[in-house]
Write a protein that holds these residues in place. Structure first.
Motif, PDB file in Angstrom:
ATOM      1  N   ARG A 327       0.836  -1.209   0.000  1.00  0.00           N
ATOM      2  CA  ARG A 327       0.000   0.000   0.000  1.00  0.00           C
ATOM      3  C   ARG A 327       0.864   1.249   0.000  1.00  0.00           C
ATOM      4  O   ARG A 327       0.642   2.189  -0.747  1.00  0.00           O
ATOM      5  CB  ARG A 327      -0.931  -0.015   1.201  1.00  0.00           C
ATOM      6  N   HIS A 328       1.880   1.209   0.826  1.00  0.00           N
ATOM      7  CA  HIS A 328       2.794   2.336   0.935  1.00  0.00           C
ATOM      8  C   HIS A 328       3.401   2.661  -0.434  1.00  0.00           C
ATOM      9  O   HIS A 328       3.389   3.794  -0.898  1.00  0.00           O
ATOM     10  CB  HIS A 328       3.879   1.954   1.933  1.00  0.00           C
ATOM     11  N   ARG A 329       3.902   1.584  -1.071  1.00  0.00           N
ATOM     12  CA  ARG A 329       4.594   1.817  -2.341  1.00  0.00           C
ATOM     13  C   ARG A 329       3.605   2.182  -3.448  1.00  0.00           C
ATOM     14  O   ARG A 329       3.896   3.006  -4.314  1.00  0.00           O
ATOM     15  CB  ARG A 329       5.381   0.565  -2.735  1.00  0.00           C
ATOM     16  N   ALA A 330       2.424   1.548  -3.423  1.00  0.00           N
ATOM     17  CA  ALA A 330       1.434   1.823  -4.459  1.00  0.00           C
ATOM     18  C   ALA A 330       0.956   3.274  -4.348  1.00  0.00           C
ATOM     19  O   ALA A 330       0.850   3.980  -5.354  1.00  0.00           O
ATOM     20  CB  ALA A 330       0.263   0.859  -4.347  1.00  0.00           C
ATOM     21  N   VAL A 331       0.707   3.707  -3.110  1.00  0.00           N
ATOM     22  CA  VAL A 331       0.243   5.091  -2.932  1.00  0.00           C
ATOM     23  C   VAL A 331       1.348   6.055  -3.353  1.00  0.00           C
ATOM     24  O   VAL A 331       1.107   7.068  -4.026  1.00  0.00           O
ATOM     25  CB  VAL A 331      -0.195   5.331  -1.471  1.00  0.00           C
ATOM     26  N   GLY A 341       5.378  12.816  -2.402  1.00  0.00           N
ATOM     27  CA  GLY A 341       6.639  13.203  -1.768  1.00  0.00           C
ATOM     28  C   GLY A 341       6.558  13.003  -0.269  1.00  0.00           C
ATOM     29  O   GLY A 341       7.446  12.417   0.350  1.00  0.00           O
ATOM     30  N   TRP A 342       5.430  13.406   0.282  1.00  0.00           N
ATOM     31  CA  TRP A 342       5.242  13.257   1.725  1.00  0.00           C
ATOM     32  C   TRP A 342       5.217  11.767   2.100  1.00  0.00           C
ATOM     33  O   TRP A 342       5.781  11.325   3.089  1.00  0.00           O
ATOM     34  CB  TRP A 342       3.922  13.956   2.073  1.00  0.00           C
ATOM     35  N   ARG A 343       4.592  10.941   1.270  1.00  0.00           N
ATOM     36  CA  ARG A 343       4.536   9.492   1.476  1.00  0.00           C
ATOM     37  C   ARG A 343       5.929   8.890   1.545  1.00  0.00           C
ATOM     38  O   ARG A 343       6.228   8.035   2.377  1.00  0.00           O
ATOM     39  CB  ARG A 343       3.845   8.871   0.270  1.00  0.00           C
ATOM     40  N   ARG A 344       6.747   9.394   0.605  1.00  0.00           N
ATOM     41  CA  ARG A 344       8.089   8.802   0.501  1.00  0.00           C
ATOM     42  C   ARG A 344       8.930   9.083   1.740  1.00  0.00           C
ATOM     43  O   ARG A 344       9.895   8.378   2.001  1.00  0.00           O
ATOM     44  CB  ARG A 344       8.791   9.337  -0.743  1.00  0.00           C
ATOM     45  N   LEU A 345       8.565  10.114   2.455  1.00  0.00           N
ATOM     46  CA  LEU A 345       9.329  10.442   3.656  1.00  0.00           C
ATOM     47  C   LEU A 345       9.088   9.413   4.760  1.00  0.00           C
ATOM     48  O   LEU A 345       9.921   9.198   5.619  1.00  0.00           O
ATOM     49  CB  LEU A 345       8.936  11.845   4.167  1.00  0.00           C
ATOM     50  N   ARG A 346       7.923   8.749   4.680  1.00  0.00           N
ATOM     51  CA  ARG A 346       7.609   7.758   5.732  1.00  0.00           C
ATOM     52  C   ARG A 346       8.387   6.472   5.486  1.00  0.00           C
ATOM     53  O   ARG A 346       8.601   6.077   4.337  1.00  0.00           O
ATOM     54  CB  ARG A 346       6.107   7.484   5.772  1.00  0.00           C
ATOM     55  N   PRO A 347       8.835   5.773   6.546  1.00  0.00           N
ATOM     56  CA  PRO A 347       9.645   4.569   6.324  1.00  0.00           C
ATOM     57  C   PRO A 347       8.815   3.457   5.685  1.00  0.00           C
ATOM     58  O   PRO A 347       7.620   3.340   5.946  1.00  0.00           O
ATOM     59  CB  PRO A 347      10.096   4.168   7.732  1.00  0.00           C
ATOM     60  N   ASP A 348       9.506   2.661   4.886  1.00  0.00           N
ATOM     61  CA  ASP A 348       8.858   1.528   4.236  1.00  0.00           C
ATOM     62  C   ASP A 348       8.669   0.415   5.275  1.00  0.00           C
ATOM     63  O   ASP A 348       9.620   0.045   5.970  1.00  0.00           O
ATOM     64  CB  ASP A 348       9.760   1.038   3.106  1.00  0.00           C
ATOM     65  N   PRO A 349       7.458  -0.137   5.409  1.00  0.00           N
ATOM     66  CA  PRO A 349       7.225  -1.142   6.478  1.00  0.00           C
ATOM     67  C   PRO A 349       8.141  -2.364   6.378  1.00  0.00           C
ATOM     68  O   PRO A 349       8.515  -2.936   7.401  1.00  0.00           O
ATOM     69  CB  PRO A 349       5.767  -1.539   6.263  1.00  0.00           C
ATOM     70  N   LEU A 350       8.540  -2.769   5.157  1.00  0.00           N
ATOM     71  CA  LEU A 350       9.417  -3.941   5.049  1.00  0.00           C
ATOM     72  C   LEU A 350      10.828  -3.606   5.479  1.00  0.00           C
ATOM     73  O   LEU A 350      11.542  -4.450   6.030  1.00  0.00           O
ATOM     74  CB  LEU A 350       9.434  -4.455   3.612  1.00  0.00           C
ATOM     75  N   ARG A 351      11.229  -2.379   5.206  1.00  0.00           N
ATOM     76  CA  ARG A 351      12.566  -1.940   5.611  1.00  0.00           C
ATOM     77  C   ARG A 351      12.761  -2.059   7.112  1.00  0.00           C
ATOM     78  O   ARG A 351      13.833  -2.381   7.598  1.00  0.00           O
ATOM     79  CB  ARG A 351      12.772  -0.480   5.200  1.00  0.00           C
ATOM     80  N   ARG A 352      11.659  -1.754   7.827  1.00  0.00           N
ATOM     81  CA  ARG A 352      11.748  -1.825   9.287  1.00  0.00           C
ATOM     82  C   ARG A 352      12.125  -3.225   9.750  1.00  0.00           C
ATOM     83  O   ARG A 352      12.701  -3.432  10.787  1.00  0.00           O
ATOM     84  CB  ARG A 352      10.406  -1.426   9.916  1.00  0.00           C
ATOM     85  N   LEU A 353      11.740  -4.265   8.973  1.00  0.00           N
ATOM     86  CA  LEU A 353      12.055  -5.656   9.328  1.00  0.00           C
ATOM     87  C   LEU A 353      13.378  -6.100   8.704  1.00  0.00           C
ATOM     88  O   LEU A 353      13.733  -7.271   8.730  1.00  0.00           O
ATOM     89  CB  LEU A 353      10.935  -6.583   8.847  1.00  0.00           C
ATOM     90  N   HIS A 354      14.069  -5.130   8.079  1.00  0.00           N
ATOM     91  CA  HIS A 354      15.301  -5.459   7.356  1.00  0.00           C
ATOM     92  C   HIS A 354      15.063  -6.482   6.273  1.00  0.00           C
ATOM     93  O   HIS A 354      15.850  -7.393   6.063  1.00  0.00           O
ATOM     94  CB  HIS A 354      16.408  -5.924   8.309  1.00  0.00           C
TER      95      HIS A 354
END
Ligand SMILES: Nc1nc2c(ncn2[C@@H]2O[C@H](COP(=O)(O)OP(=O)(O)O)[C@@H](O)[C@H]2O)c(=O)[nH]1
Ligand SMILES: [Mg+2]
Length: 561
Positions: A327-331, A341-354
């Motif tokens: 959802r994050h990436r699609a939005v 641009g504002w969306r991209r500032l938020r961390p990617d949920p998968l990144r948080r899990l490495h």
């Protein structure tokens, strides 16, 4: 559980010949059994089989032309007298000493050299060996050529060492002649401690009632009948029973004849070992069952294991993150350009899990990524669920196995438990979660968003320019009209509206696609986790089941006679 070798217990070969090759094949089968169960069953249960394999191998490798016959019995029954009478040691130039109780003496008929290695192995000291090879004998001893007769210590000796020596030798000799006398033939010790124990060696057992001369001739048949009845009770039905008188050559004819037949047949060693195999196989019988067990646990138990592994591996957390990341990436790709641009500032949920983020382009990068993830450690509940699932796998797999095996199966199922967390983490890290490529429709919708935004910006610019010109008193722009609405206004409002509408229409599609992405990731993760379960839990279990099947087949081969 029915007994696959039950047949053997009652087998009595009598005069049946034992084929040496068949015996060697049976011993090989016992050896295969031991290899199959090595490390899986308690060693203590396997000692007799190991001893048999070792002893039988040595006995067969040593002289097969010799037959080792032991005279065994209680003190005073007349073993030594029978030994002397048969060996006629008084006539022999070497046999001047009378054998003494407590030490085993041997008399060899024929050349000593061939028998020496056999006697070394049996453990009769050279100074206690006699040779029955005398010029005085002429040819009357040739019928006994190949006989090695042993005079054993008394088995009822007060000295423990004598009794141990008797037990040791009874395990090695080819045939046993049990000597009883009219006074002690019904003695409980003889029957309970020895004769009954020897019932599996009926075909290499001979019983003599010695000192028959001490009975009134009419009494002899009655005593023999009584003794026969006791032997039947001992499980020695059918063994040859003779009466002897050691002090009278005429009273030795029957025993001599029996020994001559034994020597001529060259079968005693083979029969003895065949009896040993029977004993060992019967002892091992409880360790294997009759039915061939299934190849492993059933599907539903394996499913349970996979579910527990997925839980412990954090698959739910990862798939949740996949859905959010989608959802994050699609939005970020399809949303209104100003929001992106504002969306991209938020961390990617998968990144948080490495786990692979947007920059890791697809499966290749993902496969090489084997560093530890930050997927949360399993909770105590998940760990215990995994423990229970592994237990269930072992229990199901061992359900049809005899009592000795479930322990080995459980140990195998748990054998790699310590490696599981790392293996699961590596598997999660290396799974392609399916978010590598940006779908085409994201680009189309994104492009459209840019287009309508561009229209709005153009409209805005046009309007601003119009106002500016008017404010400066310059000639106004000629605004084309679309129906009642000027084009710049239409572009601005239409662009804004279209952008909002597009975003509103896209949202449910993104949600649906995110759910699909989650389902796909779940499927892939579950499949990979199942492979870990296969390698770390099921394979070790199957190896034990395979060993069981081999052990069972081997024991069945060993039981064949
Ligand atoms: N009358 C008689 N006496 C015997 C016979 N066999 C052995 N004996 C005697 O029984 C005693 C014990 O014999 P021995 O051979 O030393 O018995 P072992 O302890 O079994 O070796 C000796 O005094 C022998 O002379 C037999 O057949 N008839
Ligand atoms: Mg003696």
């Amino acid at each position: 559980m029915t007994n696959i070798t039950g047949r053997v217990r009652e087998a009595f070969r009598g005069d049946q010949r034992v084929d040496a090759d068949a015996l060697i094949a049976r011993l090989d089968a016992v050896r295969r059994f031991l290899t199959a169960v090595d490390g899986l069953l308690p060693d203590a249960e396997l000692v007799p089989a190991h001893t048999l394999v070792e002893r039988a191998g040595t006995r067969l490798a040593l002289s097969r032309d010799h037959t080792v016959v032991a005279l065994a019995g209680a003190t005073g029954s007349g073993k030594s007298s029978l030994f002397n009478a048969l060996a006629q040691l008084e006539l022999s130039p070497v046999g001047v000493r009378r054998p003494t109780t407590g030490v085993t003496h041997a008399c060899v008929w024929g050349p000593l050299e061939g028998a020496n290695r056999l006697l070394d192995w049996i453990g009769v000291l050279p100074r206690h060996r006699f040779v029955r090879e005398s010029a005085l004998d002429a040819d009357d001893e040739t019928a006994l050529h190949g006989l090695i007769l042993l005079d054993l210590p008394d088995f009822d000796s007060v000295q423990r060492s004598h009794r141990l020596e008797v037990d040791r030798l009874l395990g090695l000799v080819d045939q046993v002649v049990w000597v009883v006398d009219p006074q002690k033939y019904a003695d409980r010790v003889i029957h309970d401690s020895y004769l009954r124990e020897f019932h599996r060696h009926r075909d290499v057992t001979l019983v003599v009632l010695n000192q028959a001369d001490r009975l009134p001739p009419a009494e002899v048949p009655r005593v023999l009948d009584d003794l026969r009845r006791l032997l039947d009770t001992d499980g020695l039905t059918g063994v040859p029973l003779l009466s002897t008188t050691a002090i009278d050559p005429a009273g030795m004819v029957g025993l001599r004849g029996a020994l001559e037949r034994t020597v001529a047949e060259r079968q005693a060693a083979l029969r003895r070992l065949a009896g040993d195999v029977d004993t060992v196989v019967a002892g091992l019988d409880e360790l294997v069952g009759s039915a061939r067990p299934a190849g492993g646990p059933d599907d539903s138990t394996v499913d349970g294991l996979n579910r527990a592994l997925a839980g412990a591996a954090g698959v739910p957390a990862v798939t949740e993150a996949v859905q959010q990341a989608y959802r994050h990436r699609a939005v970020a790709a399809t949303g209104w350009p100003l929001v992106r641009g504002w969306r991209r500032l938020r961390p990617d949920p998968l990144r948080r899990l490495h786990l692979p983020g947007p920059a890791d382009a697809g499966a290749d990068a993902a496969e090489s990524l084997v560093a530890a993830t930050s997927v949360p450690d399993p909770t105590a509940a998940q760990r215990s669920a995994l423990g229970l699932a592994i237990r269930a796998v072992a229990d199901r797999a061992a359900a049809d196995l005899p009592a000795a095996w479930p322990g080995a199966v459980t140990a195998a199922a748990r054998s790699r438990l310590g490696d599981l967390p790392d293996a699961l983490d590596r598997t999660i890290a290396s799974t392609d979660l399916g978010l590598g490529r940006r779908p085409l429709w994201w680009r189309v919708v994104g492009g459209l968003q840019w287009l309508v935004t561009l229209a709005a910006v153009v409209g805005l610019g046009w309007l601003v320019l119009g106002y500016a010109l008017r404010a400066l008193g310059l000639p106004a722009l000629d605004n084309p009209m679309v129906g009642q609405v000027p084009l710049p206004t239409l572009l601005l409002l239409g662009g804004l509206l279209a952008g909002l509408l597009l975003a509103a229409l896209t949202r449910p599609v993104v949600r649906w696609a995110a759910r699909r992405a989650r389902a796909r990731a779940e499927q892939r993760l579950t499949a990979k986790v199942a492979r870990v379960g296969e390698e770390y839990v099921l394979t070790p279990v199957r190896v034990v089941l395979g060993s069981y099947a081999q052990a069972r087949d081997a024991l069945r081969d060993a039981a064949r006679c």
